[in-house]
Design a protein around this motif. Structure first.
Motif, PDB file in Angstrom:
ATOM      1  N   SER A  73     -20.860 -94.519   9.328  1.00  0.00           N
ATOM      2  CA  SER A  73     -19.723 -94.695   8.435  1.00  0.00           C
ATOM      3  C   SER A  73     -19.993 -95.856   7.469  1.00  0.00           C
ATOM      4  N   GLY A  74     -19.590 -95.694   6.219  1.00  0.00           N
ATOM      5  CA  GLY A  74     -19.812 -96.728   5.209  1.00  0.00           C
ATOM      6  C   GLY A  74     -21.079 -96.543   4.404  1.00  0.00           C
ATOM      7  N   GLN A  75     -21.971 -95.664   4.863  1.00  0.00           N
ATOM      8  CA  GLN A  75     -23.188 -95.388   4.109  1.00  0.00           C
ATOM      9  C   GLN A  75     -22.884 -94.446   2.946  1.00  0.00           C
ATOM     10  N   SER A  76     -23.703 -94.511   1.909  1.00  0.00           N
ATOM     11  CA  SER A  76     -23.514 -93.597   0.787  1.00  0.00           C
ATOM     12  C   SER A  76     -24.811 -93.416   0.013  1.00  0.00           C
ATOM     13  N   ILE A  77     -24.924 -92.236  -0.577  1.00  0.00           N
ATOM     14  CA  ILE A  77     -26.087 -91.844  -1.370  1.00  0.00           C
ATOM     15  C   ILE A  77     -25.831 -92.161  -2.833  1.00  0.00           C
ATOM     16  N   ASP A  78     -26.853 -92.646  -3.509  1.00  0.00           N
ATOM     17  CA  ASP A  78     -26.824 -92.820  -4.962  1.00  0.00           C
ATOM     18  C   ASP A  78     -28.140 -92.300  -5.503  1.00  0.00           C
ATOM     19  N   LEU A  79     -28.067 -91.301  -6.386  1.00  0.00           N
ATOM     20  CA  LEU A  79     -29.272 -90.655  -6.906  1.00  0.00           C
ATOM     21  C   LEU A  79     -29.752 -91.261  -8.223  1.00  0.00           C
ATOM     22  N   GLY A  80     -29.328 -92.501  -8.510  1.00  0.00           N
ATOM     23  CA  GLY A  80     -29.690 -93.126  -9.777  1.00  0.00           C
ATOM     24  C   GLY A  80     -31.181 -93.244 -10.021  1.00  0.00           C
ATOM     25  N   GLY A  81     -31.992 -93.289  -8.965  1.00  0.00           N
ATOM     26  CA  GLY A  81     -33.432 -93.444  -9.134  1.00  0.00           C
ATOM     27  C   GLY A  81     -34.212 -92.152  -9.169  1.00  0.00           C
ATOM     28  N   ILE A  82     -33.511 -91.008  -9.097  1.00  0.00           N
ATOM     29  CA  ILE A  82     -34.240 -89.744  -9.042  1.00  0.00           C
ATOM     30  C   ILE A  82     -33.474 -88.579  -9.693  1.00  0.00           C
ATOM     31  N   GLY A  83     -32.165 -88.695  -9.821  1.00  0.00           N
ATOM     32  CA  GLY A  83     -31.351 -87.583 -10.286  1.00  0.00           C
ATOM     33  C   GLY A  83     -31.648 -87.113 -11.695  1.00  0.00           C
ATOM     34  N   LYS A  84     -31.852 -88.038 -12.621  1.00  0.00           N
ATOM     35  CA  LYS A  84     -32.126 -87.636 -14.006  1.00  0.00           C
ATOM     36  C   LYS A  84     -33.498 -86.960 -14.116  1.00  0.00           C
ATOM     37  N   GLY A  85     -34.449 -87.440 -13.328  1.00  0.00           N
ATOM     38  CA  GLY A  85     -35.760 -86.794 -13.316  1.00  0.00           C
ATOM     39  C   GLY A  85     -35.670 -85.371 -12.801  1.00  0.00           C
ATOM     40  N   TYR A  86     -34.890 -85.181 -11.738  1.00  0.00           N
ATOM     41  CA  TYR A  86     -34.708 -83.836 -11.188  1.00  0.00           C
ATOM     42  C   TYR A  86     -34.041 -82.933 -12.218  1.00  0.00           C
ATOM     43  N   ALA A  87     -33.022 -83.456 -12.908  1.00  0.00           N
ATOM     44  CA  ALA A  87     -32.346 -82.671 -13.942  1.00  0.00           C
ATOM     45  C   ALA A  87     -33.314 -82.300 -15.067  1.00  0.00           C
ATOM     46  N   SER A  88     -34.181 -83.220 -15.452  1.00  0.00           N
ATOM     47  CA  SER A  88     -35.177 -82.933 -16.493  1.00  0.00           C
ATOM     48  C   SER A  88     -36.078 -81.775 -16.082  1.00  0.00           C
ATOM     49  N   ALA A  89     -36.519 -81.796 -14.820  1.00  0.00           N
ATOM     50  CA  ALA A  89     -37.389 -80.728 -14.322  1.00  0.00           C
ATOM     51  C   ALA A  89     -36.673 -79.382 -14.342  1.00  0.00           C
ATOM     52  N   LYS A  90     -35.398 -79.372 -13.969  1.00  0.00           N
ATOM     53  CA  LYS A  90     -34.630 -78.130 -13.965  1.00  0.00           C
ATOM     54  C   LYS A  90     -34.386 -77.623 -15.389  1.00  0.00           C
ATOM     55  N   ILE A  91     -34.211 -78.544 -16.321  1.00  0.00           N
ATOM     56  CA  ILE A  91     -34.012 -78.140 -17.723  1.00  0.00           C
ATOM     57  C   ILE A  91     -35.276 -77.501 -18.288  1.00  0.00           C
ATOM     58  N   LEU A  92     -36.447 -78.028 -17.930  1.00  0.00           N
ATOM     59  CA  LEU A  92     -37.689 -77.384 -18.372  1.00  0.00           C
ATOM     60  C   LEU A  92     -37.787 -75.965 -17.821  1.00  0.00           C
ATOM     61  N   GLU A  93     -37.302 -75.760 -16.597  1.00  0.00           N
ATOM     62  CA  GLU A  93     -37.300 -74.407 -16.036  1.00  0.00           C
ATOM     63  C   GLU A  93     -36.411 -73.475 -16.847  1.00  0.00           C
ATOM     64  N   VAL A  94     -35.289 -73.985 -17.337  1.00  0.00           N
ATOM     65  CA  VAL A  94     -34.406 -73.170 -18.183  1.00  0.00           C
ATOM     66  C   VAL A  94     -35.122 -72.800 -19.481  1.00  0.00           C
ATOM     67  N   PHE A  95     -35.786 -73.770 -20.096  1.00  0.00           N
ATOM     68  CA  PHE A  95     -36.552 -73.473 -21.314  1.00  0.00           C
ATOM     69  C   PHE A  95     -37.533 -72.334 -21.066  1.00  0.00           C
ATOM     70  N   LYS A  96     -38.267 -72.434 -19.974  1.00  0.00           N
ATOM     71  CA  LYS A  96     -39.281 -71.421 -19.666  1.00  0.00           C
ATOM     72  C   LYS A  96     -38.655 -70.043 -19.459  1.00  0.00           C
ATOM     73  N   SER A  97     -37.460 -69.997 -18.880  1.00  0.00           N
ATOM     74  CA  SER A  97     -36.803 -68.714 -18.642  1.00  0.00           C
ATOM     75  C   SER A  97     -36.419 -68.021 -19.946  1.00  0.00           C
ATOM     76  N   PHE A  98     -36.338 -68.784 -21.038  1.00  0.00           N
ATOM     77  CA  PHE A  98     -36.068 -68.221 -22.355  1.00  0.00           C
ATOM     78  C   PHE A  98     -37.347 -68.051 -23.171  1.00  0.00           C
ATOM     79  N   GLU A  99     -38.486 -68.134 -22.491  1.00  0.00           N
ATOM     80  CA  GLU A  99     -39.802 -67.957 -23.115  1.00  0.00           C
ATOM     81  C   GLU A  99     -40.081 -69.000 -24.194  1.00  0.00           C
ATOM     82  N   VAL A 100     -39.467 -70.175 -24.045  1.00  0.00           N
ATOM     83  CA  VAL A 100     -39.756 -71.299 -24.944  1.00  0.00           C
ATOM     84  C   VAL A 100     -41.074 -71.924 -24.511  1.00  0.00           C
TER      85      VAL A 100
END
Length: 323
Positions: free
Chosen positions: A143-170
């Motif tokens: 109890s009292g513990q919590s996750i913060d993705l500040g050190g990795i979340g934006k990088g993960y989102a960037s990787a997923k966005i590149l996957e979206v680009f590829k799905s549109f043959e960009v």
């Protein structure tokens, strides 16, 4: 007659607590940009600890009580975070949420009481994040513990966005999430993308630029969010999970260039916390990852793989590190 160069289409919007810019070339650019904006909003709704309805907030509320079933994306980013935490011996720690909340950089102008830091510090322990791959669940042990993705979340989102680009043959595009840059391919004319690296002490100046194709470029620095305390000391936002205080590693910024945006994001934080010597040892464990490190004297150190891809501003001292 020369064939006309494709026209860039761009979109700029807010998300994940920062500004995002996406640039796409090609016939499906407009549809790809719409899909990317939707994907960014979807990921934020899952991963932001500032959204009460997010899956990360659900885990945090259930800390010490029960596990929570996760979507594939949330489970995946937590699994990445757990792996990086283990590799670096806890220098990177996704359970740093209680410390982040205590320091509260948006509203604080002086450091927290030492007693409060000592009280919160034991709650930060990456091995207390329990992941069950069979059930697809995540749980915080206490109890009292919590996750913060500040050190990795934006990088993960960037990787997923590149996957979206590829799905549109960009085949030619980039995304910039608050300075986290990930590029797909090259520019349409075959030249490399150039990503500027902020000077850590001069707001409107670059310390250099790196040329890339199919790479991610992420910088962690002591100048991005900070306050100056009553004694005149800079207190930046990259907290050391071992001490509870901002890292004092002798570095002012670390830029990591890697194939994978998630890895680049985590590694920039890890190297900043580790400092020059330990950081270079850790970097060698990640094939293809390179780094540009700026110490507090504004001397620049570049790993060998970027020797021909980094251009510095005049008057900057640059050293190529040994392989």
């Amino acid at each position: 007659m020369n064939k006309a160069s494709p026209v860039a289409q761009t979109a700029t919007h807010l998300g994940m607590g920062t500004g995002m810019t996406h640039c796409v070339f090609g016939k499906n650019a407009e549809a790809a940009l719409q899909a990317v904006k939707s994907e960014a909003a979807r990921l934020e709704s899952l991963l932001s600890c500032y959204r009460p309805e997010s899956e990360i907030s659900r885990i945090n509320r259930s800390a010490g009580v029960q596990s929570e079933r996760m979507s594939q994306d949330t489970y995946e980013v937590l699994a990445h975070a757990a792996r990086f935490s283990t590799v670096c011996g806890g220098l990177f720690d996704v359970t740093i949420g209680p410390l982040v909340a205590l320091w509260d950089y948006k509203n604080r102008s002086d450091l927290p009481e030492a007693a409060r830091i000592r009280e919160v510090l034991p709650l930060v322990h990456h091995q207390d994040l329990l992941l069950n791959s069979d059930a697809g669940t995540a749980e915080l042990r206490r109890s009292g513990q919590s996750i913060d993705l500040g050190g990795i979340g934006k990088g993960y989102a960037s990787a997923k966005i590149l996957e979206v680009f590829k799905s549109f043959e960009v085949v030619s595009a980039y995304t910039n999430i608050g300075g986290n840059v990930a590029a797909l391919g090259t520019k349409p004319d075959g030249t490399l993308w150039s990503v500027g690296i902020q000077h850590p002490r001069q707001e409107n100046r670059l310390i250099g630029a790196v040329s890339i194709a199919d790479k991610a470029v992420v910088t962690s620095g002591d100048y991005q969010r900070y306050f100056v305390d009553r004694s005149g000391k800079r207190r930046h936002h990259i907290l050391d999970p071992r001490t509870g205080y901002p890292a004092e590693s002798g570095l002012a910024s670390v830029t990591v260039v890697a194939d994978d945006a998630t890895a680049a994001d985590a590694l920039s934080t890890i190297l900043f916390l580790a400092g020059m010597s330990q950081g270079m040892e850790l970097l060698q464990r990640f094939s293809g990852a390179e780094a540009i490190l700026v110490d507090t004297d504004m001397t620049v150190f570049v790993t060998p793989g970027l020797r021909n891809h980094f251009q510095t501003e005049a008057g900057t001292r640059v050293y190529i590190l040994n392989a």
